[in-house]
Write a protein that holds these residues in place. Sequence first.
Motif, PDB file in Angstrom:
ATOM      1  N   GLY A   1       0.835  -1.203   0.000  1.00 38.65           N
ATOM      2  CA  GLY A   1       0.000   0.000   0.000  1.00 38.65           C
ATOM      3  C   GLY A   1       0.866   1.249   0.000  1.00 38.65           C
ATOM      4  O   GLY A   1       2.079   1.182   0.254  1.00 38.65           O
ATOM      5  N   LEU A   2       0.225   2.384  -0.258  1.00 41.48           N
ATOM      6  CA  LEU A   2       0.916   3.676  -0.278  1.00 41.48           C
ATOM      7  C   LEU A   2       0.307   4.575   0.785  1.00 41.48           C
ATOM      8  O   LEU A   2      -0.878   4.927   0.683  1.00 41.48           O
TER       9      LEU A   2
ATOM     10  N   THR B   1      -5.380   3.203   1.071  1.00 45.17           N
ATOM     11  CA  THR B   1      -6.090   2.056   0.489  1.00 45.17           C
ATOM     12  C   THR B   1      -5.420   0.779   0.998  1.00 45.17           C
ATOM     13  O   THR B   1      -4.193   0.697   1.009  1.00 45.17           O
ATOM     14  N   SER B   2      -6.243  -0.184   1.442  1.00 43.04           N
ATOM     15  CA  SER B   2      -5.792  -1.436   2.074  1.00 43.04           C
ATOM     16  C   SER B   2      -5.306  -1.208   3.503  1.00 43.04           C
ATOM     17  O   SER B   2      -4.513  -2.013   4.029  1.00 43.04           O
ATOM     18  N   ALA B   3      -5.805  -0.152   4.160  1.00 40.11           N
ATOM     19  CA  ALA B   3      -5.377   0.133   5.543  1.00 40.11           C
ATOM     20  C   ALA B   3      -5.655  -1.072   6.442  1.00 40.11           C
ATOM     21  O   ALA B   3      -6.787  -1.557   6.518  1.00 40.11           O
ATOM     22  N   GLY B   4      -4.629  -1.555   7.091  1.00 45.89           N
ATOM     23  CA  GLY B   4      -4.777  -2.687   8.003  1.00 45.89           C
ATOM     24  C   GLY B   4      -4.835  -4.031   7.291  1.00 45.89           C
ATOM     25  O   GLY B   4      -4.834  -5.077   7.944  1.00 45.89           O
ATOM     26  N   GLN B   5      -4.902  -4.019   5.973  1.00 50.53           N
ATOM     27  CA  GLN B   5      -5.031  -5.261   5.194  1.00 50.53           C
ATOM     28  C   GLN B   5      -3.796  -5.544   4.351  1.00 50.53           C
ATOM     29  O   GLN B   5      -3.527  -6.706   4.032  1.00 50.53           O
ATOM     30  N   ALA B   6      -3.079  -4.494   3.992  1.00 52.96           N
ATOM     31  CA  ALA B   6      -1.867  -4.706   3.183  1.00 52.96           C
ATOM     32  C   ALA B   6      -0.813  -5.395   4.054  1.00 52.96           C
ATOM     33  O   ALA B   6      -0.862  -5.321   5.284  1.00 52.96           O
ATOM     34  N   ASP B   7       0.121  -6.064   3.412  1.00 47.93           N
ATOM     35  CA  ASP B   7       1.208  -6.696   4.161  1.00 47.93           C
ATOM     36  C   ASP B   7       2.286  -5.681   4.512  1.00 47.93           C
ATOM     37  O   ASP B   7       2.954  -5.798   5.522  1.00 47.93           O
ATOM     38  N   TRP B   8       2.441  -4.670   3.665  1.00 49.25           N
ATOM     39  CA  TRP B   8       3.411  -3.606   3.931  1.00 49.25           C
ATOM     40  C   TRP B   8       2.962  -2.326   3.235  1.00 49.25           C
ATOM     41  O   TRP B   8       2.143  -2.367   2.311  1.00 49.25           O
ATOM     42  N   TYR B   9       3.530  -1.229   3.734  1.00 50.59           N
ATOM     43  CA  TYR B   9       3.186   0.092   3.192  1.00 50.59           C
ATOM     44  C   TYR B   9       4.466   0.853   2.876  1.00 50.59           C
ATOM     45  O   TYR B   9       5.451   0.735   3.620  1.00 50.59           O
ATOM     46  N   ILE B  10       4.421   1.621   1.805  1.00 43.69           N
ATOM     47  CA  ILE B  10       5.476   2.615   1.616  1.00 43.69           C
ATOM     48  C   ILE B  10       4.938   3.891   2.258  1.00 43.69           C
ATOM     49  O   ILE B  10       3.911   4.434   1.825  1.00 43.69           O
TER      50      ILE B  10
END
Length: 394
Positions: free
Chosen positions: A124-125, A160-169
């Motif tokens: 996610g970003l 977008t994908s807050a709490g659901q993505a595996d990692w964030y930039i």
Amino acid sequence: MKVPAWWNCIPGYEDMREKAKLVGEQVLRPNADISDREGVYPKVSLQALADAGFGAVTVPKQYGGLGTGCSGFAVLAETFAQYCASTTMVWVMHTAAVQTLFAAGTEEQRQRYIPKVARGEIGGLAFSEPATGSHFWNVVSKAPRTSGGYLLNADKSFVTSAGQADWYIVETNSPDSTKSDPLMFLIVENDQPGVEAFPFDALGLRGNNSGPMKYKDVFVPAYNRLGDEGGAGFYNDTVIDPFFLLGSSACWVGIAQGAISMAVEQAKKKVHRDTGQSVASYQVIRHEMAKAQILVDSARSMLYRVAEKMDETTAKGVGLDTCLYPLWELKTHAADIVIDVTNKALQISGGRGYLRGGVERYMRDGRAGAVMGPTNEILRDWIGKTLIGLPWLE
Ligand SMILES: Cc1cc2nc3c(=O)[nH]c(=O)nc-3n(C[C@H](O)[C@H](O)[C@H](O)COP(=O)(O)OP(=O)(O)OC[C@H]3O[C@@H](n4cnc5c(N)ncnc54)[C@H](O)[C@@H]3O)c2cc1C
């Protein structure tokens, strides 16, 4: 009259589009309604995209990607969006994040993350902050240096994908950069202590989990810094913006096409017993269909032209920041026409179009385009400034 195939797909990408349609029919469409009604993150659909080989589409094949370039990315996003806009927007953000990781990452970071995203992990970003809103290039969050890395403190307004993505930039300010651009990217894993995500209850794109996030005293090891301390704005202009603007525009075009296709099908089927005529047989309705389809095709033509030019630009070794101006026009137009086209599709569909779960979902999903950053107001201003010879960003 047969509509020529090249009008509806970038030549050479027909097979990829057919494969995307199959996943769309079999998985995305059946799950779209539940994502929308219950705000369920589309995990099943996203895994289906990865299983079909679409987890890292723009990354070169030798790194485990599909090497589709921008043309393939655009064709896929447009196709997926006709079935489930929530899945598509998550996938677009994910693809932009993966491409950024690939472009700015070290060899070790590429090897650590790309194989996993190809198998279904999601990136996610985390850029926009409440303090500066849509001016995501002016974040106020900080990451002071600490032993072995950074201590990140950041409030993000929409991820977008807050709490659901595996990692964030996560975009933040570097501790003591001497560069004129202090921006720095940090890779943060979802399960790190101090990472918190909040709910997303919105008009449309309801499966997106695009809620706020808090990063409180999150320790980010130095080996999870993406690129240098300072100067990350370069990647905003050459990777994130070009990929996000292209992918999101494809999403708005796909939503618009999905809505008008549904309205046309319904208008052909619905027959009034008193006149013996279908809704589609009324000339005024056919005019609305034509007006809507012309709008979709105007944005799609821009989409394909820009995508192909981005691939040519990359092949020549030139930066994608040279394609920003056409991308601004494309995104503004696609986000404008999706509002108009979905509105026309609803009118063609009559009262049934107003009922939950049909054309109205396209209308709610598509409405996000104009407010997503860079917003249409900001883009029009940058376009206008460019037209009169002023610097677009001061
Ligand atoms: C569904 C969805 C998903 C998102 N996903 C992400 C994500 O994954 N990562 C992320 O970082 N962000 C994400 N965002 C945030 C998005 O990119 C924008 O930053 C956000 O939508 C802007 O909303 P705001 O309330 O902060 O707007 P504000 O900045 O408060 O703007 C309010 C209004 O003022 C206008 N405006 C603002 N500045 C100017 C200006 N300089 N000139 C003229 N008009 C201006 C805007 O166009 C808008 O009409 C997402 C947003 C949405 C809706």
